[in-house]
Design a protein around this motif. Structure first.
Motif, mmCIF file in Angstrom:
data_model
loop_
_atom_site.group_PDB
_atom_site.id
_atom_site.type_symbol
_atom_site.label_atom_id
_atom_site.label_comp_id
_atom_site.label_asym_id
_atom_site.label_seq_id
_atom_site.Cartn_x
_atom_site.Cartn_y
_atom_site.Cartn_z
ATOM 1 N N LYS A 21 63.808 -75.006 -24.150
ATOM 2 C CA LYS A 21 64.997 -74.630 -24.925
ATOM 3 C C LYS A 21 64.593 -73.792 -26.142
ATOM 4 C CE LYS A 21 67.752 -78.663 -23.618
ATOM 5 N NZ LYS A 21 68.429 -79.891 -24.083
ATOM 6 N N LEU A 22 63.462 -74.150 -26.746
ATOM 7 C CA LEU A 22 62.963 -73.386 -27.888
ATOM 8 C C LEU A 22 62.648 -71.951 -27.485
ATOM 9 C CD1 LEU A 22 61.916 -73.430 -30.873
ATOM 10 C CD2 LEU A 22 59.672 -73.997 -29.928
ATOM 11 N N GLN A 23 61.995 -71.772 -26.352
ATOM 12 C CA GLN A 23 61.656 -70.437 -25.875
ATOM 13 C C GLN A 23 62.918 -69.620 -25.582
ATOM 14 O OE1 GLN A 23 58.774 -69.073 -25.781
ATOM 15 N NE2 GLN A 23 57.283 -70.740 -25.839
ATOM 16 N N SER A 24 63.925 -70.270 -25.002
ATOM 17 C CA SER A 24 65.176 -69.576 -24.711
ATOM 18 C C SER A 24 65.874 -69.125 -25.989
ATOM 19 C CB SER A 24 66.105 -70.499 -23.915
ATOM 20 O OG SER A 24 67.352 -69.879 -23.689
ATOM 21 N N ALA A 25 65.911 -69.996 -26.988
ATOM 22 C CA ALA A 25 66.526 -69.642 -28.269
ATOM 23 C C ALA A 25 65.718 -68.553 -28.966
ATOM 24 C CB ALA A 25 66.630 -70.878 -29.161
ATOM 25 N N PHE A 26 64.379 -68.592 -28.806
ATOM 26 C CA PHE A 26 63.521 -67.584 -29.426
ATOM 27 C C PHE A 26 63.783 -66.194 -28.834
ATOM 28 C CE2 PHE A 26 59.381 -65.299 -29.378
ATOM 29 C CZ PHE A 26 59.277 -65.074 -30.738
ATOM 30 N N HIS A 27 63.948 -66.114 -27.504
ATOM 31 C CA HIS A 27 64.255 -64.826 -26.871
ATOM 32 C C HIS A 27 65.611 -64.299 -27.356
ATOM 33 C CE1 HIS A 27 60.707 -65.143 -24.535
ATOM 34 N NE2 HIS A 27 61.149 -66.035 -23.641
ATOM 35 N N ARG A 28 66.579 -65.192 -27.527
ATOM 36 C CA ARG A 28 67.883 -64.778 -28.045
ATOM 37 C C ARG A 28 67.766 -64.310 -29.496
ATOM 38 N NH1 ARG A 28 70.220 -69.079 -27.072
ATOM 39 N NH2 ARG A 28 70.830 -69.950 -29.086
ATOM 40 N N TRP A 29 66.917 -64.973 -30.270
ATOM 41 C CA TRP A 29 66.672 -64.590 -31.672
ATOM 42 C C TRP A 29 66.052 -63.202 -31.762
ATOM 43 C CZ3 TRP A 29 61.907 -63.722 -34.140
ATOM 44 C CH2 TRP A 29 61.943 -63.641 -35.530
ATOM 45 N N GLU A 30 65.121 -62.884 -30.841
ATOM 46 C CA GLU A 30 64.462 -61.581 -30.843
ATOM 47 C C GLU A 30 65.449 -60.442 -30.586
ATOM 48 O OE1 GLU A 30 59.883 -62.214 -29.392
ATOM 49 O OE2 GLU A 30 61.429 -62.393 -27.863
ATOM 50 N N GLN A 31 66.512 -60.719 -29.849
ATOM 51 C CA GLN A 31 67.484 -59.678 -29.495
ATOM 52 C C GLN A 31 68.647 -59.590 -30.491
ATOM 53 O OE1 GLN A 31 68.674 -60.739 -25.520
ATOM 54 N NE2 GLN A 31 66.628 -60.379 -24.655
ATOM 55 N N THR A 32 68.606 -60.421 -31.533
ATOM 56 C CA THR A 32 69.695 -60.463 -32.513
ATOM 57 C C THR A 32 69.323 -59.637 -33.742
ATOM 58 O OG1 THR A 32 70.287 -62.690 -31.772
ATOM 59 C CG2 THR A 32 71.187 -61.960 -33.881
ATOM 60 N N ALA A 33 70.275 -58.857 -34.235
ATOM 61 C CA ALA A 33 70.038 -58.048 -35.431
ATOM 62 C C ALA A 33 69.760 -58.954 -36.626
ATOM 63 C CB ALA A 33 71.240 -57.155 -35.711
ATOM 64 N N SER A 34 68.838 -58.514 -37.469
ATOM 65 C CA SER A 34 68.404 -59.360 -38.588
ATOM 66 C C SER A 34 69.408 -59.419 -39.732
ATOM 67 C CB SER A 34 67.060 -58.860 -39.128
ATOM 68 O OG SER A 34 67.188 -57.525 -39.611
ATOM 69 N N HIS A 41 71.335 -68.165 -38.611
ATOM 70 C CA HIS A 41 71.554 -69.476 -37.989
ATOM 71 C C HIS A 41 70.453 -69.785 -36.976
ATOM 72 C CE1 HIS A 41 73.649 -72.885 -36.231
ATOM 73 N NE2 HIS A 41 73.498 -72.321 -35.033
ATOM 74 N N LEU A 42 70.113 -68.812 -36.155
ATOM 75 C CA LEU A 42 69.063 -69.027 -35.152
ATOM 76 C C LEU A 42 67.715 -69.268 -35.821
ATOM 77 C CD1 LEU A 42 69.987 -66.356 -32.445
ATOM 78 C CD2 LEU A 42 70.058 -68.844 -32.186
ATOM 79 N N THR A 43 67.446 -68.566 -36.922
ATOM 80 C CA THR A 43 66.183 -68.761 -37.634
ATOM 81 C C THR A 43 66.045 -70.208 -38.111
ATOM 82 O OG1 THR A 43 66.161 -66.450 -38.364
ATOM 83 C CG2 THR A 43 64.815 -68.015 -39.618
ATOM 84 N N LYS A 44 67.082 -70.727 -38.714
ATOM 85 C CA LYS A 44 67.046 -72.117 -39.185
ATOM 86 C C LYS A 44 66.900 -73.082 -38.008
ATOM 87 C CE LYS A 44 69.856 -71.287 -43.300
ATOM 88 N NZ LYS A 44 71.130 -71.619 -43.994
ATOM 89 N N GLU A 45 67.637 -72.812 -36.945
ATOM 90 C CA GLU A 45 67.589 -73.690 -35.773
ATOM 91 C C GLU A 45 66.195 -73.698 -35.144
ATOM 92 O OE1 GLU A 45 69.601 -73.946 -31.325
ATOM 93 O OE2 GLU A 45 70.630 -72.828 -32.917
ATOM 94 N N LEU A 46 65.550 -72.530 -35.035
ATOM 95 C CA LEU A 46 64.220 -72.441 -34.441
ATOM 96 C C LEU A 46 63.181 -73.171 -35.286
ATOM 97 C CD1 LEU A 46 64.255 -68.725 -33.230
ATOM 98 C CD2 LEU A 46 64.107 -70.756 -31.778
#
Length: 232
Positions: A21-34, A41-46
């Motif tokens: 699940k962490l890897q999946s969220a990380f890939h989504r984080w990489e594709q999200t504008a900073s 939100h994803l940064t805090k969650e990761l």
């Protein structure tokens, strides 16, 4: 003890699910504008997930350390212990890779925001200078207007003071006139009282005939005075 019954493999399966699940969220984080709220939100969650998984791996490594003291008691051998250590090391490396990437991205995002903030502050400072300049001009204009209004107010107060002084003098004069009039009225009243008393004494001494003659004399005198005042 079979793998299905071994607590290590039960916990490992839960941790591996969390890592997936962490890897999946990380890939989504990489594709999200900073510069978006989702990125924050994803940064805090990761980061939170990394801390949680690392804690679970630490606890699992503690159980391996305990088992390594007496492998035979737990039905283990060195090969199994080595396999378990390799897995926890691999899990820790996966989580660490994600954590470092997220922390680096967080720092870059903060630096970008700082630059944007600096540019914004620069423009804001220029706007503030313009605002202060215009505000100073407006304050000077207001001060001039207030000075003019104060001058007009001062002139009005002086005029009102002059009018008040004049009214005071007139009231003082009228008071003197009223005092003189009161004194004259008092003097006249005293004279009338004196005359009335003298007339009463004369009439008392004259008797009835004298009173009749006096009344007749006064009537004639009144008629003469009336004719002199109104008919001449």
């Amino acid at each position: 003890m079979s793998s299905a019954q071994d607590p290590f493999y039960i916990v490992r399966e839960e941790i591996q699910d969390s890592i997936d699940k962490l890897q999946s969220a990380f890939h989504r984080w990489e594709q999200t504008a900073s510069n978006t709220g989702e990125y924050v939100h994803l940064t805090k969650e990761l980061l939170t997930s990394c801390e949680s998984i690392e804690w679970q791996v630490d606890e699992l490594e503690k159980t391996i350390s305990v088992a390594s003291r007496d492998p035979a008691y737990y039905g283990l051998d060195e090969v199994e212990l080595s396999r378990r250590r390799n897995w926890t090391g691999s899990a820790r490396n996966q989580v660490g890779t994600v954590r470092r990437a997220v922390e680096k991205g967080k720092s870059n995002s903060a630096a970008s925001k700082y630059q944007d903030s600096s540019r914004t502050n620069l423009y804001s400072a220029q706007d503030n200078d313009d605002f202060i300049s215009s505000e100073s001009d407006r304050q000077l204009l207001l001060m001039r207007q207030q000075d003019e209004e104060l001058d007009e107010l001062s002139e009005s107060v002086q005029r009102i003071g002059g009018v008040g002084l004049t009214i005071h003098e007139e009231l003082s004069g009228q008071e003197r006139i009223l005092n003189d009039l009161s004194l004259e009225m008092e003097t006249t009243s005293n004279r009338l009282d004196f005359v009335q008393k003298r007339v009463a004494m004369v009439m008392k001494k004259a008797g009835i005939k004298g009173q009749i003659m006096l009344i007749a004399f006064l009537v004639v005198l009144f008629i003469i005075l009336f004719v002199l005042v109104f008919l001449t």
